[in-house]
Design an enzyme around this catalytic site. Sequence first.
Site, PDB file in Angstrom:
ATOM      1  N   ASP A 109       0.837  -1.198   0.000  1.00 40.13           N
ATOM      2  CA  ASP A 109       0.000   0.000   0.000  1.00 40.13           C
ATOM      3  C   ASP A 109       0.875   1.252   0.000  1.00 40.13           C
ATOM      4  OD1 ASP A 109      -2.149  -1.624   0.064  1.00 40.13           O
ATOM      5  OD2 ASP A 109      -2.845  -1.047   2.064  1.00 40.13           O
ATOM      6  N   ALA A 110       1.982   1.186   0.753  1.00 40.24           N
ATOM      7  CA  ALA A 110       2.844   2.363   0.861  1.00 40.24           C
ATOM      8  C   ALA A 110       3.456   2.713  -0.496  1.00 40.24           C
ATOM      9  CB  ALA A 110       3.946   2.112   1.882  1.00 40.24           C
ATOM     10  N   TYR A 163       2.260   1.912  -3.400  1.00 36.85           N
ATOM     11  CA  TYR A 163       1.168   2.354  -4.264  1.00 36.85           C
ATOM     12  C   TYR A 163       0.840   3.818  -3.970  1.00 36.85           C
ATOM     13  CZ  TYR A 163      -3.448   2.455  -6.454  1.00 36.85           C
ATOM     14  OH  TYR A 163      -4.524   2.781  -7.232  1.00 36.85           O
ATOM     15  N   SER A 214     -15.133  -4.937  22.645  1.00 34.54           N
ATOM     16  CA  SER A 214     -14.640  -6.317  22.618  1.00 34.54           C
ATOM     17  C   SER A 214     -15.075  -7.021  23.906  1.00 34.54           C
ATOM     18  CB  SER A 214     -13.127  -6.316  22.467  1.00 34.54           C
ATOM     19  OG  SER A 214     -12.579  -5.580  23.521  1.00 34.54           O
ATOM     20  N   GLU A 244     -22.635 -19.347  23.334  1.00 33.54           N
ATOM     21  CA  GLU A 244     -22.572 -19.361  21.856  1.00 33.54           C
ATOM     22  C   GLU A 244     -21.134 -19.600  21.415  1.00 33.54           C
ATOM     23  OE1 GLU A 244     -23.531 -15.389  20.718  1.00 33.54           O
ATOM     24  OE2 GLU A 244     -25.538 -15.458  21.568  1.00 33.54           O
ATOM     25  N   ARG A 246     -16.050  -3.490  11.967  1.00 34.24           N
ATOM     26  CA  ARG A 246     -15.840  -2.993  13.323  1.00 34.24           C
ATOM     27  C   ARG A 246     -14.882  -1.799  13.327  1.00 34.24           C
ATOM     28  NH1 ARG A 246     -12.213  -4.265  17.588  1.00 34.24           N
ATOM     29  NH2 ARG A 246     -13.194  -4.081  19.619  1.00 34.24           N
ATOM     30  N   LYS A 275     -23.168 -15.066  27.675  1.00 33.13           N
ATOM     31  CA  LYS A 275     -23.845 -13.775  27.892  1.00 33.13           C
ATOM     32  C   LYS A 275     -24.944 -13.998  28.917  1.00 33.13           C
ATOM     33  CE  LYS A 275     -22.954 -12.785  23.056  1.00 33.13           C
ATOM     34  NZ  LYS A 275     -23.464 -12.650  21.688  1.00 33.13           N
ATOM     35  N   LYS A 287     -11.855 -18.736  26.107  1.00 30.76           N
ATOM     36  CA  LYS A 287     -11.087 -19.202  24.944  1.00 30.76           C
ATOM     37  C   LYS A 287     -10.646 -20.656  25.108  1.00 30.76           C
ATOM     38  CE  LYS A 287     -10.268 -15.333  22.481  1.00 30.76           C
ATOM     39  NZ  LYS A 287      -8.947 -14.837  22.432  1.00 30.76           N
ATOM     40  N   CYS A 347      21.457 -25.142  -3.864  1.00 29.04           N
ATOM     41  CA  CYS A 347      20.002 -25.135  -4.028  1.00 29.04           C
ATOM     42  C   CYS A 347      19.540 -26.530  -4.461  1.00 29.04           C
ATOM     43  CB  CYS A 347      19.631 -24.097  -5.084  1.00 29.04           C
ATOM     44  SG  CYS A 347      17.943 -24.234  -5.674  1.00 29.04           S
ATOM     45  N   CYS A 362      18.963 -19.136  -3.153  1.00 32.26           N
ATOM     46  CA  CYS A 362      19.599 -19.757  -4.302  1.00 32.26           C
ATOM     47  C   CYS A 362      20.165 -18.654  -5.180  1.00 32.26           C
ATOM     48  CB  CYS A 362      18.541 -20.542  -5.071  1.00 32.26           C
ATOM     49  SG  CYS A 362      19.034 -20.967  -6.733  1.00 32.26           S
ATOM     50  N   CYS A 383      17.439 -21.646 -12.361  1.00 29.99           N
ATOM     51  CA  CYS A 383      16.785 -22.462 -11.336  1.00 29.99           C
ATOM     52  C   CYS A 383      15.339 -22.740 -11.757  1.00 29.99           C
ATOM     53  CB  CYS A 383      16.814 -21.725 -10.003  1.00 29.99           C
ATOM     54  SG  CYS A 383      16.039 -22.663  -8.691  1.00 29.99           S
TER      55      CYS A 383
HETATM   56  S1  IVH Z   1     -20.706 -10.702  21.291  1.00 27.81           S
HETATM   57  C1  IVH Z   1     -20.159  -6.486  23.309  1.00 27.81           C
HETATM   58  N1  IVH Z   1     -20.830 -13.134  20.326  1.00 27.81           N
HETATM   59  O1  IVH Z   1     -15.468 -11.893  19.335  1.00 27.81           O
HETATM   60  C2  IVH Z   1     -19.998  -7.887  22.874  1.00 27.81           C
HETATM   61  N2  IVH Z   1     -18.919 -11.840  19.803  1.00 27.81           N
HETATM   62  O2  IVH Z   1     -13.568 -10.959  21.331  1.00 27.81           O
HETATM   63  C3  IVH Z   1     -20.170  -8.078  21.408  1.00 27.81           C
HETATM   64  N3  IVH Z   1     -17.323 -12.951  18.313  1.00 27.81           N
HETATM   65  O3  IVH Z   1     -15.584  -8.502  18.419  1.00 27.81           O
HETATM   66  C4  IVH Z   1     -19.656  -9.370  20.909  1.00 27.81           C
HETATM   67  N4  IVH Z   1     -18.442 -14.837  18.102  1.00 27.81           N
HETATM   68  O4  IVH Z   1     -16.039 -10.259  16.590  1.00 27.81           O
HETATM   69  C5  IVH Z   1     -20.104 -12.011  20.407  1.00 27.81           C
HETATM   70  N5  IVH Z   1     -21.102 -15.294  19.494  1.00 27.81           N
HETATM   71  C6  IVH Z   1     -20.389 -14.169  19.584  1.00 27.81           C
HETATM   72  C7  IVH Z   1     -19.161 -14.026  18.916  1.00 27.81           C
HETATM   73  C8  IVH Z   1     -18.448 -12.839  19.060  1.00 27.81           C
HETATM   74  C9  IVH Z   1     -17.369 -14.168  17.749  1.00 27.81           C
HETATM   75  C10 IVH Z   1     -16.225 -11.993  18.159  1.00 27.81           C
HETATM   76  C11 IVH Z   1     -16.650 -10.579  17.816  1.00 27.81           C
HETATM   77  C12 IVH Z   1     -16.077  -9.718  18.909  1.00 27.81           C
HETATM   78  C13 IVH Z   1     -14.970 -10.582  19.434  1.00 27.81           C
HETATM   79  C14 IVH Z   1     -14.665 -10.235  20.885  1.00 27.81           C
END
Ligand code: IVH
Length: 687
Positions: free
Chosen positions: A40-41, A43, A89, A121, A144, A296, A320, A413, A431, A437
Amino acid sequence: MSNAGPTTPNEAEAELARLAALIADYDRAYHEQDAPLVSDAEYDALIRRNRAIEAAFPDLIRADSPSRRVGAAPSSGFAKIRHAVPMLSLDNAFGPEDFSGFVERAQRFLGVTHEFAFVGEPKIDGLSISLTYINGDLAFAATRGDGSEGEDVTANIRVIASIPGKLHGPAPARIEIRGEVFMAKADFLALNAAQEAAGAKIFANPRNAAAGSLRQLDSTITASRPLRMFAYAMGESSEAVATTHFGYLERLRDWGFEVNDLSTTLATTADAIAFQDRVGAARAGLAYDIDGVVYKIDALDLQTRLGFVGRAPRWAIAWKFPAERATTKLEKIDIQVGRTGALTPVARLTPVGVGGVLVSNATLHNEDEIARLDVREGDVVELQRAGDVIPQIVARIGDHAQGSTAFVPPETCPACGSPAHRPAGEVVRRCTGGLICPAQAEEHLIHFASRGAFDIEGLGEKTVREFFADKLIATPADIFRLRAEQIIGREGWGELSARNLIQAINQRRTIALDRFIYALGIRRIGEANAKLLARHYGSVENWRAQMELAVQIGSEAREALGNILRIGPAIATELADFFAVGRNRERVDELLAIPLTVLPAEPEAISDSPLAGKTIVFTGGLATLARPEAKALAERLGAKVTDSVSKKTDLVVLGTDAGSKAKKATDLGIQTVDEAGFRVLAGLESI
Ligand code: IVH
C-alpha cells in the site's frame, strides 16, 4: 523507486503516461486478481507522485489519469461509518476460575448472590460486522474498524446470501444487528485451491480469507466468495424486541438470519462449565473455525444494569480454548525453493490430526528457527494450530532421536544445484541460480517479458504461465524461438493474434542495454541500477567482459567495485554472485547469440539532482537504507560524501542518535535534514 520530479513538459508527459499505465496494472492486480503487486505504501507513493506532477503541469492531466478514476486507492477505498453504539470487545477467560471470577464480579456489582442464566454461543473466528435496517430494509453495513468507526461495506454485504436484504416479518423502524462474517473450512480450502491454480493470493486461514473477501472494492469479487454470517448481538434499536438474549436470537432467526444452532440457554455456572467441554469436544468436527465460547447473561434488563467497564461488557465473557496441539514425529527436514529463490526448511511429519485437519507438513521458517527449537530429523515434536491452517512446531518432546545429527543448512540449491548464500544480517538463505533455477524460472520469464524489461506486448503473466506449463518456453531465449504454428489453435489464440505476438517478439530483438540488464532479474538490480550499470559500461560487450572479471574478485574488491559503480557493496556482490554461476553466464550468452542487438547506453548525464555538487556528511543510524547504500546513492547523484563536518560541508544527514556531528553542524550553521528529508532530496520519495 522514483527519481526526482520531471522538469520539462516532455518529461512530465512521459512520466504521467508511465504512471497511468503502471497504476492501472497495479489496480487490476489488486481489484480483479486480489493479488497486490506492491505494498500500500509503494502504491500511495506512486499516487502522490502522479498528483504532484499533475499539480505542476495541470495542462498535461490525462483522461485516464489515476487521479480521475474512482476507487483507485485501496487504502482509502471505503467510506467511513461511525457506529451509533461503539463495537466493543470481550474480556477473556481461560479456565473455570476465570469464569467464576466473572460471575462473582457481576453478582457483586448487582448486589445479588443468586445464579445467572446464560446463553452460550460458539465464538466464531471471523470478523464482526454491523448491519443497520431501516423500515426492514438493509440500509448500511460497516466493519468494526477501531470500534468507533468502521468501513462502509454495504455493497459487499448485499451480495452475501445468508444476510437478508429485507427483514422477514415485522421489525423496529430502525435496528442495528451485529454478527460475525466467516468462511467455512471446506469453502476456504476450495477457495485457496482455486486461487493457487490461478496463480493468485493464498490466504493463511479462513478468517483472513473472509476479511480479504469482504474488503473488496469490487463487490462482484465478494459475491464469488462463499461468505456466511452468524447473527449474535444487537446495537441500537428504536424499540425493545425481546426480554432475553435467547429471545432476541429467536427473533433474528425469524427475520431471516443464520443463528448458530449450538447457541443454547444454560441455567447455572455449572451448566456453563459443562457446555465449555461439550463445545470443545465438538470443535474439530465443526464446519467453521471457533476459538472459544461466548457466555452472555440472558436477562436483557440485567445486561442494561451491568453495563460496561472499559471496552468490554460486564455481562459477557469469551472463554477461549487452548490452541489445538498434537504430538508427532519429525520425519525429515526438506528444503523448499520459493519463487524468489528463498530456501525454506519444511518439516515432513508423520500425519496427525490437529483440530480436525490432518497435518503432514509444518514450516520451520528458517535455519535460526530450527536452532531455536533445537529439533532434528527423527525427533518427536509438539505441533500447534492456532487458527492458521499451516501449523507450527512449538517444541521438541523428550531427547533427540538416537543417532540423530543437527540440521546442516544446504550449501547448494536443491532445485538447481547453484550455490545457496545467506547474506550477513539476513535470516533467509537464497539460491543464486537465478535464470537457471527451475523453481524460479517461471517468475523470471514473467519478469523478462514485463514492461520495464523486454516489454513484449501480448506476453503478459497469464500467457507466460500457460506457455511455461505447456513447455513452449523454459528459458528467455526460448521466447525468441517461438513460432506462430505452435500458438495458433491454442485456447484464446487465432492466426492473427499468434502472428501479432511473434511480430511483437521480433520487434524486441533490438533492445537497450539497461533493459537487457534489468530483464535478467538479478536480485536488487532494478531499473535504476540497471541504467547505472548500462551507463557505466556503455556497451554489452564491455559489460559482459567486466562481469567475467567481477566473478574472480574477493569481497574487498567487490566493495571497491560497488563504490566505483556507485551502487554499493551489497548490490555489487549480488551481481558478482549471479555471474559466478556458470549456467547464468550461459543463459546470458545464449540470449546474445540469438542474436539480439543490444544498443549501447548514453554516457552518464549530468545530474540535475538537488544533491549534485554538494558535500554531505551522514551521521547516526539510518532506518531505511544501509549506510554504504546511502553513500553510493548520494555519490551517484553527484554529491561528495565525507566523514567529518567542516565549513566545507553543505548538508548533514541526521540519523537516529546523531551525536557531536549534529551539534557541530548547528554551531556552523550548516543545513541538516533527517532521513525522510534525505530520501526526498535523493528522489526516492516525492513530498
Ligand atoms: S458478542 C459487546 N458473540 O469476538 C460484545 N462476539 O472478542 C459483542 N465474536 O468482536 C460481541 N463470536 O467479533 C459475540 N457469538 C459471539 C461471537 C463474538 C465471535 C467476536 C466478535 C467480537 C470478538 C470479541
